[in-house]
Write a protein that holds these residues in place. Sequence first.
Motif, short mmCIF file in Angstrom:
data_model
loop_
_atom_site.label_atom_id
_atom_site.label_comp_id
_atom_site.label_asym_id
_atom_site.label_seq_id
_atom_site.Cartn_x
_atom_site.Cartn_y
_atom_site.Cartn_z
N VAL A 100 0.84 -1.20 0.00
CA VAL A 100 0.00 0.00 0.00
C VAL A 100 0.87 1.25 0.00
N SER A 101 1.95 1.22 0.77
CA SER A 101 2.86 2.37 0.79
C SER A 101 3.48 2.60 -0.59
N LEU A 102 3.92 1.54 -1.23
CA LEU A 102 4.49 1.67 -2.56
C LEU A 102 3.48 2.24 -3.55
N ALA A 103 2.25 1.73 -3.48
CA ALA A 103 1.21 2.21 -4.39
C ALA A 103 0.89 3.68 -4.14
N GLY A 104 0.78 4.05 -2.86
CA GLY A 104 0.51 5.44 -2.52
C GLY A 104 1.61 6.37 -2.98
N PHE A 105 2.84 5.93 -2.79
CA PHE A 105 3.99 6.72 -3.22
C PHE A 105 3.99 6.90 -4.74
N ALA A 106 3.75 5.82 -5.46
CA ALA A 106 3.73 5.89 -6.93
C ALA A 106 2.63 6.85 -7.41
N PHE A 107 1.46 6.76 -6.80
CA PHE A 107 0.36 7.66 -7.18
C PHE A 107 0.74 9.10 -6.91
N GLY A 108 1.33 9.37 -5.73
CA GLY A 108 1.73 10.72 -5.39
C GLY A 108 2.77 11.28 -6.33
N ALA A 109 3.74 10.43 -6.71
CA ALA A 109 4.79 10.88 -7.61
C ALA A 109 4.22 11.22 -8.99
N ILE A 110 3.34 10.37 -9.50
CA ILE A 110 2.77 10.60 -10.82
C ILE A 110 1.85 11.82 -10.80
N ALA A 111 0.95 11.87 -9.79
CA ALA A 111 0.02 12.99 -9.70
C ALA A 111 0.77 14.30 -9.44
N GLY A 112 1.78 14.24 -8.58
CA GLY A 112 2.55 15.44 -8.28
C GLY A 112 3.27 15.96 -9.51
N SER A 113 3.83 15.04 -10.29
CA SER A 113 4.54 15.45 -11.50
C SER A 113 3.60 16.12 -12.50
N ARG A 114 2.43 15.53 -12.68
CA ARG A 114 1.46 16.10 -13.63
C ARG A 114 0.97 17.46 -13.16
N LEU A 115 0.68 17.56 -11.86
CA LEU A 115 0.16 18.82 -11.33
C LEU A 115 1.21 19.93 -11.42
N GLU A 116 2.43 19.63 -11.00
CA GLU A 116 3.48 20.64 -11.04
C GLU A 116 3.80 21.06 -12.47
N MET A 124 -1.97 7.70 2.30
CA MET A 124 -1.96 9.16 2.22
C MET A 124 -0.59 9.73 2.57
N VAL A 125 0.04 9.17 3.60
CA VAL A 125 1.39 9.64 3.96
C VAL A 125 2.37 9.34 2.84
N ALA A 126 2.30 8.13 2.28
CA ALA A 126 3.19 7.77 1.18
C ALA A 126 2.93 8.63 -0.05
N CYS A 127 1.66 8.95 -0.30
CA CYS A 127 1.31 9.81 -1.43
C CYS A 127 1.95 11.19 -1.26
N ALA A 128 1.88 11.71 -0.04
CA ALA A 128 2.52 13.01 0.24
C ALA A 128 4.02 12.96 -0.01
#
Length: 240
Positions: A63-79, A131-135
């Motif tokens: 779950v941590s890996l998945a959250g981190f991956a989602f955060g990295a992808i979403a963060g990259s697109r948003l930025e 959520m923490v991993a996504c952040a």
Amino acid sequence: MKPRTGRALTSVMVLLTLTTGMVEAVSFLVLGPVFAAVQTGNLLLLGFAIAGAPGISATVSGVSLAGFAFGAIAGSRLESAIDARGRRWFAAALVGEGVLLGAAALVIWRAGIASGPHGQVDGRHLAAIAMVACAMGVRNVTSLRAPVADVPTTVSTRALTGLLIALPPLASDSRVGGGAGRELRRVASVAAMFAGGLLGAWLLERAVHPALALAVPAALVLALGLGLVALRRGRISVPG
């Protein structure tokens, strides 16, 4: 727009490194054992769990890996989207990260997660981890897009290695790079990570609720982001 390099940006990145240590204290000591930012360690934990090592959950690590991956992808697109509009994305990224950490702290509070890594893992527990991993996924993208040499904010291995082999009388490879500025950044990076982990663990050991222990770095990151927005509106030259 890329943040301006300089002392202000370096100071912000060092403070972010401090918050990483605090976040990982909550992740490992309360939600895990699991890492949110240091995914190298998390990959190892996942391997240990799959091999059958006791006390380690493959679900939690996954779950941590998945959250981190989602955060990295979403963060990259948003930025990238913010940058494409000619706007400053650095402060927005910090605000987003702070909100995610704050939301995770709220989930921990509402779920009553306070028994440490051996408590029961349910949906809300996994949601907090995600959520923490996504952040932290967003954080890693931010660190890559606004690089400060030797202060990556989520790992200290390279800074520690550079510090050890670049300082006399141990200096043996000029390609590593030295100088007072780089050495100071390396020291600050290593010290901030250690101090953050120490502070987070100290709070937890003194029976501070994990939600509050996570709310502290969340508030700091959010304050940094909002502070940069306020300073920019005041036409003061700051990073991001």
